[in-house]
Design an enzyme around this catalytic site. Structure first.
Site, PDB file in Angstrom:
ATOM      1  N   CYS A   1       0.637  -1.229   0.316  1.00  0.00           N
ATOM      2  CA  CYS A   1       0.041  -0.135  -0.025  1.00  0.00           C
ATOM      3  C   CYS A   1       0.982   1.152   0.100  1.00  0.00           C
ATOM      4  CB  CYS A   1      -0.954   0.315   1.169  1.00  0.00           C
ATOM      5  SG  CYS A   1      -1.882  -1.548   1.573  1.00  0.00           S
TER       6      CYS A   1
ATOM      7  N   ARG B   1      -4.636   0.947  -1.293  1.00  0.00           N
ATOM      8  CA  ARG B   1      -4.674  -0.617  -0.751  1.00  0.00           C
ATOM      9  C   ARG B   1      -4.051  -1.578  -1.929  1.00  0.00           C
ATOM     10  NH1 ARG B   1      -8.533  -5.228   1.785  1.00  0.00           N
ATOM     11  NH2 ARG B   1      -6.678  -6.223   3.042  1.00  0.00           N
ATOM     12  N   LEU B   2      -3.118  -2.254  -1.641  1.00  0.00           N
ATOM     13  CA  LEU B   2      -2.758  -3.496  -2.223  1.00  0.00           C
ATOM     14  C   LEU B   2      -3.014  -4.754  -1.182  1.00  0.00           C
ATOM     15  CD1 LEU B   2      -1.444  -4.956  -4.833  1.00  0.00           C
ATOM     16  CD2 LEU B   2       0.765  -4.738  -3.761  1.00  0.00           C
TER      17      LEU B   2
ATOM     18  N   GLY C   1       2.892  -1.876   4.119  1.00  0.00           N
ATOM     19  CA  GLY C   1       3.940  -3.040   4.444  1.00  0.00           C
ATOM     20  C   GLY C   1       3.167  -4.240   5.113  1.00  0.00           C
TER      21      GLY C   1
ATOM     22  N   ASP D   1      -3.025  -7.936   9.635  1.00  0.00           N
ATOM     23  CA  ASP D   1      -1.888  -7.552  10.379  1.00  0.00           C
ATOM     24  C   ASP D   1      -1.971  -6.307  10.774  1.00  0.00           C
ATOM     25  OD1 ASP D   1      -1.540  -6.930   7.770  1.00  0.00           O
ATOM     26  OD2 ASP D   1       0.579  -7.273   7.853  1.00  0.00           O
TER      27      ASP D   1
ATOM     28  N   SER E   1      12.858 -11.404  -2.467  1.00  0.00           N
ATOM     29  CA  SER E   1      14.181 -10.927  -3.310  1.00  0.00           C
ATOM     30  C   SER E   1      15.161 -11.049  -2.408  1.00  0.00           C
ATOM     31  CB  SER E   1      13.887  -9.194  -3.616  1.00  0.00           C
ATOM     32  OG  SER E   1      15.125  -8.942  -4.037  1.00  0.00           O
ATOM     33  N   GLY E   2      16.486 -11.229  -3.138  1.00  0.00           N
ATOM     34  CA  GLY E   2      17.589 -11.381  -2.438  1.00  0.00           C
ATOM     35  C   GLY E   2      18.421  -9.949  -1.845  1.00  0.00           C
TER      36      GLY E   2
END
Length: 611
Positions: free
Chosen positions: A2, A50-51, A78, A102, A375-376
């Site tokens: 988001c 919002r995602l 997040g 969350d 992701s690294g």
């Protein structure tokens, strides 16, 4: 994931300012394509895009709680990875939940613990809470700064947003970049708090900012502290493996499709095998980026000794991944609309040229199939993977190591600038001052050898400066297409543990990232475990350089364009006269930088104040 934004003003009623809040919020539609939410009170206005990732139905924001004395409202960007444990603790304390999100855990945590909720959160987040009971705004950013958060003080309050564009949409915000901002933008030193835009700054990672009628206050709730490391090598390797396994498990939690970004290097391959182990019978989806014809005609350079594709496919086959190669051609990389989208995502021309464009296109392709990607990023900063960690000439130099190494997509001298502008900015002097500031932050352990302290200093510089640039790049380019990228190597427990492990352990086998390699070696194909670090891929197709030259030639036909208040026409003219195969790295970077700046000036119309 988001995007959040908002406005606090103590001398006016913000319930009448909804159109301004809407304008600020809608600048971040790409960050949150699923929904928009607005909330206002007499002295606060909060916006959210919002995602949806966790509790798709129940996690709607802004989220409010009615309590004695007023309402408390939260907007959150997040993920909190320990929300299940925190929810259980809060329930035992008497809190009751109506969703499985969350977000509600954070809100209920604030009601129970106040601002100290920050210390209890494990995750990547930027959040804002308006507490109507005491008319106070609380802003909190995660420990490593994975999620961005910007603020701009005003005469009677403060503006905030996940991105500068949200703040710039407010009538009180000035689109000004002054000499100090130019120095920060061009020097690549990543000074903490600096936002480049005049009057704006970033909330520092691991910081709580409170705003009320009496002013703005800040508190640091975590820092990269020096501590004695008492574990032996075997125990340290095991602990690294345990911590990484735990954070991968936590970061796979989502109610939407997940995947892993796989480059065939040690970092992303480690995440892939750990994710595959946690998913069990479910094949882990993986994605990689490649360029048309590059694997067959690959030419090694200082940063890339081998092509990614053979190693990517070895790992994918090893774990039975559902793998897709995203193969790009020069036309896609050189497309002016792709440049525009990447630049709009970054808000400033501070990128890596075609490496930003390929990353944007990779994320766009992934977003058509997944919503969350692991992701690294940051493994090199945590474990000591970059060349500068292993080169005596560089690591003992009294300057930022990514500048001293003089490699990669950085034109440290900004040679594309007009000579008089470059001289007036004095980038070398600015870097020296910022380097001195950075070195003073690092605490030396009693009895620590000169080498061990020097390597601690190197780690600190990368973890408090350089990694923030890369994290913001990844956040902005991924969120531009509504993709949430999670970074397990930024788990603060792993970071602080490895930071305090001595260099002798981090380099115990004489290789880069020795602790990580030892922790996951037995899970990887041998060819991948032994692979030498290779940087993010860059196209070697000279057709891309030819396209750059054509676009630069077109710009040079506009002698009155404001970009020429900054750019050196002579260097650009020299670059377009060369054969594409003969254009060196700095000439190519120069063309990319100038085209970025041209577009930035056209889009944002900033007031650039030269020294």
């Amino acid at each position: 994931m988001c995007g959040i934004t908002g406005w606090v003003a103590f001398d006016r009623d913000l319930r009448h300012e909804r159109p301004t809040l809407e304008a600020m919020t809608r600048t971040m539609t790409c960050r949150g394509p699923d929904a928009e939410g607005l909330w206002t009170a007499p002295h606060a206005a909060l916006g959210h895009r919002r995602l949806a990732v966790i509790d798709l139905e129940g996690g709607v924001q802004p989220m409010t709680a009615s309590v004695p004395g007023g309402e408390v409202c939260l907007v959150f960007s997040g993920e909190v990875y320990n929300f299940t444990e925190l929810r259980g603790e809060l329930e035992r304390l008497g809190e009751r939940f109506t969703t499985s999100s969350d977000t509600e855990v954070v809100l209920r945590g604030y009601l129970r613990w106040g601002e100290q909720v920050a210390e209890r959160l494990n995750g990547m987040f930027a959040l804002a809470i308006w507490d109507d009971r005491v008319e106070k705004l609380v802003l909190i950013r995660d420990r490593l700064g994975v999620k961005p958060l910007y603020i701009a003080p005003t005469r009677d309050g403060l503006l905030f947003g996940s991105e500068p564009k949200a703040i710039l949409a407010h009538p009180a915000a000035e689109r000004v970049v002054d000499a100090e901002g130019l120095r920060e933008w061009l020097s690549f030193v990543m000074t903490p708090r600096h936002a480049i835009w005049h009057g704006m700054r970033q909330v520092e990672p691991a910081t709580v900012v409170t705003v009320d009628a009496s002013g703005v206050r800040e508190r640091t709730y975590w820092r990269l502290a020096t501590r004695a490391h008492t574990d032996d090598l075997e125990t340290t390797i095991a602990q690294v493996g345990d911590l990484l396994g735990d954070t991968v498990r936590r970061q796979l939690v989502a109610d939407v499709p997940r995947c892993v970004l796989l480059s065939g290097g040690l970092d992303s391959s480690a995440l892939t095998v750990l994710a595959a182990a946690h998913l069990g019978a479910e094949a882990v989806p993986t994605f990689s980026v490649d360029f048309v014809g590059q694997s067959d005609g690959f030419l090694p350079d200082d940063l890339r000794g081998t092509p990614d594709a053979p190693f990517v496919h070895a790992v994918a086959e090893h774990v039975g991944a559902d793998h897709r190669d995203i193969v790009l051609d020069h036309a896609a990389l050189a497309d002016p609309q792709v440049r525009r989208k990447a630049l709009e995502a970054r808000d400033l021309p501070v990128g890596f040229g075609e490496m930003d464009f390929s990353l944007y296109l990779l994320f766009k392709a992934i977003g058509e199939r997944s919503t969350v990607a692991l992701s690294g990023e940051a493994a090199d900063e945590v474990f000591g993977g970059y060349r500068q960690f292993h080169d005596d000439r560089i690591r003992w130099a009294d300057e930022f190591p990514w500048i001293a190494v003089n490699a990669g997509p950085l034109d440290k001298d900004a040679l594309w600038l007009k000579p008089d502008v470059r001289a007036a900015l004095d980038l070398d002097g600015y870097r020296r001052d910022r380097y001195a500031d950075a070195v003073r932050e690092v605490e030396r352990l009693d009895g620590e050898s000169d080498l061990e302290f020097r390597m601690r200093l190197m780690s600190h510089l990368h973890l408090t400066r350089f990694v923030r640039f890369l994290l913001e790049r990844k956040d902005r380019l991924s969120m531009a297409v509504g993709l949430e990228v999670r970074v397990p190597f930024c788990d603060h427990r792993l970071v602080e543990y490895v930071y305090n492990a001595p260099w002798a352990m981090k380099n115990h086998d004489g290789r880069e990232k020795s602790l990580l390699r030892s922790a996951v070696r037995d899970r990887l194909p041998a060819v991948v475990a032994e692979r030498v670090k290779s940087a993010y891929p860059s196209t070697q197709d000279t057709s891309y350089v030819k396209a750059l030259q054509e676009q630069t030639r077109e710009l040079l036909r506009q002698p009155g364009h404001p970009v020429f208040a900054l750019a050196d026409r002579g260097r650009l003219e020299a670059a377009i006269r060369q054969e594409p195969s003969a254009v060196d790295k700095l000439a190519r970077l120069g063309m990319e930088r100038v085209l970025d700046v041209m577009l930035w000036l056209d889009i944002y119309r900033p007031d650039v104040r030269l020294p």
